[in-house]
Design a protein around this motif. Structure first.
Motif, short mmCIF file in Angstrom:
data_model
loop_
_atom_site.label_atom_id
_atom_site.label_comp_id
_atom_site.label_asym_id
_atom_site.label_seq_id
_atom_site.Cartn_x
_atom_site.Cartn_y
_atom_site.Cartn_z
N ALA A 47 -56.71 47.28 -3.73
CA ALA A 47 -55.28 47.29 -3.57
C ALA A 47 -54.83 47.70 -4.88
O ALA A 47 -54.52 49.15 -4.66
N GLU A 48 -55.46 47.72 -5.84
CA GLU A 48 -54.87 48.65 -7.40
C GLU A 48 -55.61 50.01 -7.81
O GLU A 48 -55.73 50.07 -8.73
N ARG A 49 -57.26 49.64 -7.01
CA ARG A 49 -57.74 51.10 -7.61
C ARG A 49 -57.73 51.45 -5.85
O ARG A 49 -59.65 51.89 -5.49
N ASN A 50 -56.90 52.62 -5.91
CA ASN A 50 -57.41 53.96 -4.93
C ASN A 50 -58.36 54.37 -5.98
O ASN A 50 -58.06 54.85 -7.08
N SER A 58 -65.04 52.29 -9.30
CA SER A 58 -65.21 52.95 -10.13
C SER A 58 -65.38 54.07 -10.13
O SER A 58 -65.80 54.66 -8.78
N ARG A 59 -64.60 55.21 -10.34
CA ARG A 59 -65.13 56.10 -11.00
C ARG A 59 -66.19 57.03 -11.58
O ARG A 59 -66.67 57.85 -11.30
N TRP A 105 -58.37 52.98 3.41
CA TRP A 105 -57.78 54.36 3.28
C TRP A 105 -56.61 54.05 2.12
O TRP A 105 -55.99 53.33 1.62
N PRO A 106 -55.98 55.04 1.27
CA PRO A 106 -55.40 54.50 -0.09
C PRO A 106 -54.41 54.19 -0.03
O PRO A 106 -53.51 54.56 1.27
#
Ligand SMILES: [Zn+2]
Length: 387
Positions: A358-361, A262-263, A15-16
């Motif tokens: 963690a650094e990449r929601n 990645s988005r 979860w974010p």
């Protein structure tokens, strides 16, 4: 899970994570915060995550992996013999640094941010891998719980690094024996403590099958001499089956996706499950938890040959997008899948977690909740039709 309805709604894992939580993770890592202090912050975040899932109508909850830096690096805190290393540090040990840097750039992976647990000594259990997570969940929800664990293949492959691990374990297969024993014990302990569902994450299988001839990946810095993909898949099957052999009384699943870091869809892997299914169906597990919402996952007809062999955790929303999938679209997708699976074999979930690293929601808390809500709404419609 006797009273679980048809089309149970669940998450894949993460979860974010809030800014406060990520800051606390870093402070704990730097030794500026004790585990107890960190847990105070994390407990609050997990509670919020539990409440958000309950409100959205999720049937089988996870703790959002809020206590973990990422879905496999947390092993460092729980096992001895491992050290957390940034991918950028591993570059120094890489046999072909320039190539690895190029791969990371091409994949849109922030090598400074992502960390891997690397084996530097014989591994052993400091404490259970996720029993603390489960105990906290059990205190705060009555709903069934899913615990994601790194799969035996991924944990072995991602943590064995030539030049660092081979002094203790000459080959990854040697390390695998200890990994399997630890995971087995963990699954049994989780079951005995009331966990309903354990999901073993094996995302690097996609890299094996769909990755190009890239020699190294960020999750699998240890594939320097890329071997035949079928050898790797056979190894993954063998390790999974050794891990789960004879264990009953808990639902087991394997999660595979084509990347969730990645988005940018263009950097994530593409291809249908055809090449992988002969192997996944040989695994002694109940459920295949698969990314299927993204068009990159290809056509569903590939399941025809394997219909009802396993349950399917069907990915019906893309965790990385800003639009909410319409309920009708999810219902239609499930109806398509019903050609190949009976209704009681289909679970509904997003393609992957909402915050792999963690650094990449990959999305916000609000969007995660809204996406879970539409899955739950679709499940209500489907139950009305198929119960
Ligand atoms: Zn995934």
């Amino acid at each position: 899970m006797a009273d679980t309805p048809l089309f149970p709604v669940t998450v894949v894992g993460s979860w974010p994570r809030s800014t406060e939580l990520v800051r606390a993770l870093r402070r704990k890592e730097a030794g500026e915060m004790t585990l107890a202090e960190f847990n105070q912050v994390a407990d609050g975040e997990v509670l919020e995550c539990i409440r958000a899932q309950e409100a959205a109508g999720v049937d089988i909850l996870s703790d959002g992996e809020q206590r973990r830096d990422n879905f496999y690096s947390f092993a460092v805190d729980k096992l001895t013999g491992m050290q957390l290393m940034k991918v950028s540090e591993l570059l120094d040990y890489s046999t072909d640094r320039a190539r690895m840097e190029e791969v990371l750039r091409a994949l849109d992976v922030p090598s400074f941010a992502i960390k891997s647990p690397i084996v530097v000594d014989r591994i052993g259990k400091r404490q259970g891998l996720a029993q603390d997570e489960l105990a906290f969940m059990r205190e705060h929800t009555d709903r069934p719980i899913k615990i994601p664990l790194p799969g035996p293949y991924m944990l072995t492959r991602s943590s064995w690094f030539e030049g660092l691990s081979d002094k203790v374990y000459p080959a990854p297969e040697d390390l695998a024996e200890d990994v399997v024993a630890i995971l087995r014990e963990e699954i049994i302990a989780l079951r005995d403590q009331g966990c309903e569902f354990v999901q073993l994450d094996e995302p690097i299988l996609s890299q094996v099958v769909f990755g190009e001839e890239s020699t190294e990946t960020f999750m699998c810095a240890a594939l320097p001499n890329r071997r035949d993909p079928s050898d790797e898949l056979e190894l993954a099957v063998r390790l999974m089956n050794e891990t789960t052999a004879g264990i009953t009384g808990i639902r087991t699943g394997v999660h595979v996706c084509r990347g969730n870091w990645s988005r940018r869809e263009d950097v994530l892997l593409t291809g249908n499950y055809g090449p992988m299914l002969p192997y996944l169906t040989q695994m002694n597990i109940d459920q295949l938890v698969l990314e299927c919402a993204t068009p990159r996952a290809g056509e569903m007809e590939v399941f025809k040959e394997y219909s009802n062999e396993k349950e399917i955790g069907f990915g019906v929303v893309n965790p990385r997008t800003d639009d909410i999938e319409p309920v009708e679209q999810i219902v239609a997708r499930v109806k398509e899948l019903l050609q190949y699976f009976d209704a009681d074999k289909i679970y509904l979930n997003p393609d992957c977690g909402f915050g792999t690293f963690a650094e990449r929601n990959v999305n916000t808390h609000e969007m995660a909740a809204r996406k879970m809500k539409v899955i739950a709404d679709a499940a209500v419609q489907l139950r009305a039709e198929y119960s």
